[in-house]
Design a protein around this motif. Structure first.
Motif, PDB file in Angstrom:
ATOM      1  N   ARG A 286       2.196   3.564   9.249  1.00 46.36           N
ATOM      2  CA  ARG A 286       2.308   3.186  10.668  1.00 46.36           C
ATOM      3  C   ARG A 286       1.889   4.349  11.562  1.00 46.36           C
ATOM      4  N   ARG A 287       2.316   5.545  11.213  1.00 46.58           N
ATOM      5  CA  ARG A 287       1.952   6.729  11.990  1.00 46.58           C
ATOM      6  C   ARG A 287       0.447   6.974  11.922  1.00 46.58           C
ATOM      7  N   TRP A 288      -0.148   6.807  10.736  1.00 41.61           N
ATOM      8  CA  TRP A 288      -1.595   6.974  10.605  1.00 41.61           C
ATOM      9  C   TRP A 288      -2.342   5.959  11.466  1.00 41.61           C
ATOM     10  N   ARG A 289      -1.867   4.712  11.485  1.00 42.46           N
ATOM     11  CA  ARG A 289      -2.538   3.660  12.262  1.00 42.46           C
ATOM     12  C   ARG A 289      -2.470   3.914  13.752  1.00 42.46           C
ATOM     13  N   THR A 290      -1.341   4.435  14.226  1.00 46.63           N
ATOM     14  CA  THR A 290      -1.150   4.597  15.666  1.00 46.63           C
ATOM     15  C   THR A 290      -1.617   5.949  16.190  1.00 46.63           C
ATOM     16  N   ALA A 291      -2.023   6.854  15.306  1.00 48.49           N
ATOM     17  CA  ALA A 291      -2.552   8.159  15.740  1.00 48.49           C
ATOM     18  C   ALA A 291      -3.850   7.935  16.507  1.00 48.49           C
TER      19      ALA A 291
ATOM     20  N   LEU B 231       0.827  -1.208   0.000  1.00 55.27           N
ATOM     21  CA  LEU B 231       0.000   0.000   0.000  1.00 55.27           C
ATOM     22  C   LEU B 231       0.859   1.255   0.000  1.00 55.27           C
ATOM     23  N   ALA B 232       1.947   1.232   0.753  1.00 53.38           N
ATOM     24  CA  ALA B 232       2.848   2.388   0.771  1.00 53.38           C
ATOM     25  C   ALA B 232       3.390   2.653  -0.638  1.00 53.38           C
ATOM     26  N   ALA B 233       3.767   1.613  -1.340  1.00 53.37           N
ATOM     27  CA  ALA B 233       4.264   1.778  -2.712  1.00 53.37           C
ATOM     28  C   ALA B 233       3.167   2.308  -3.626  1.00 53.37           C
ATOM     29  N   CYS B 234       1.952   1.806  -3.448  1.00 51.80           N
ATOM     30  CA  CYS B 234       0.824   2.247  -4.279  1.00 51.80           C
ATOM     31  C   CYS B 234       0.498   3.718  -4.040  1.00 51.80           C
ATOM     32  N   LEU B 235       0.508   4.144  -2.779  1.00 52.25           N
ATOM     33  CA  LEU B 235       0.184   5.532  -2.433  1.00 52.25           C
ATOM     34  C   LEU B 235       1.384   6.464  -2.551  1.00 52.25           C
ATOM     35  N   ARG B 236       2.556   5.866  -2.780  1.00 51.92           N
ATOM     36  CA  ARG B 236       3.811   6.623  -2.874  1.00 51.92           C
ATOM     37  C   ARG B 236       4.116   7.389  -1.588  1.00 51.92           C
ATOM     38  N   VAL B 237       3.956   6.664  -0.477  1.00 48.20           N
ATOM     39  CA  VAL B 237       4.336   7.186   0.836  1.00 48.20           C
ATOM     40  C   VAL B 237       5.249   6.163   1.489  1.00 48.20           C
ATOM     41  N   ASN B 238       5.930   6.556   2.537  1.00 48.97           N
ATOM     42  CA  ASN B 238       6.799   5.651   3.270  1.00 48.97           C
ATOM     43  C   ASN B 238       5.961   4.737   4.155  1.00 48.97           C
ATOM     44  N   THR B 239       6.448   3.547   4.422  1.00 51.38           N
ATOM     45  CA  THR B 239       5.715   2.637   5.315  1.00 51.38           C
ATOM     46  C   THR B 239       5.523   3.245   6.698  1.00 51.38           C
ATOM     47  N   SER B 240       6.465   4.094   7.115  1.00 54.28           N
ATOM     48  CA  SER B 240       6.331   4.732   8.429  1.00 54.28           C
ATOM     49  C   SER B 240       5.141   5.696   8.457  1.00 54.28           C
ATOM     50  N   THR B 241       4.774   6.234   7.313  1.00 54.42           N
ATOM     51  CA  THR B 241       3.596   7.113   7.247  1.00 54.42           C
ATOM     52  C   THR B 241       2.341   6.311   7.564  1.00 54.42           C
TER      53      THR B 241
END
Length: 109
Positions: A66-71, A54-64
């Motif tokens: 992870r940050r969204w999930r843990t917010a 998904l990170a590759a598809c959205l062109r964001v880092n995997t940490s992004t």
């Protein structure tokens, strides 16, 4: 001339029955029957993304992701925690999330 083998006919029949199976008769809490459309609720029938995919598809880092999930409250697309280390995202949920966050500029601006 169109030639259909027994195998292709059987495959077509299985496909038709799968489509019919999406609409199942069930009963609600009161015991009254109702028709439920399982085309969207059948999670296993849909495609799934790993965090990396998904990170590759959205062109964001995997940490992004992870940050969204843990917010608190969680941000980003809905996810399923398969285990402590495995998080999966339904393609249907991701598409709906993208549609909700889509911005369409006005022409008069």
């Amino acid at each position: 001339m169109l030639h259909t083998s027994r195998r292709s006919t059987a495959l077509a029949h299985r496909t038709d029955s799968r489509l019919q199976d999406r609409q199942t008769h069930t009963r609600n809490e009161d015991g009254a029957p109702f028709l439920r459309d399982d085309s969207r609720s059948s999670l296993l029938a849909n495609a799934w993304y790993s965090t990396r995919d998904l990170a590759a598809c959205l062109r964001v880092n995997t940490s992004t992701l992870r940050r969204w999930r843990t917010a608190r409250p969680p941000q980003g697309p809905p996810f399923v925690s398969v285990s402590e280390r495995v998080i999966m995202y339904s393609a249907v949920d991701v598409e709906e999330w993208l549609r909700r966050h889509r911005t369409v500029p006005r022409r008069d601006a």
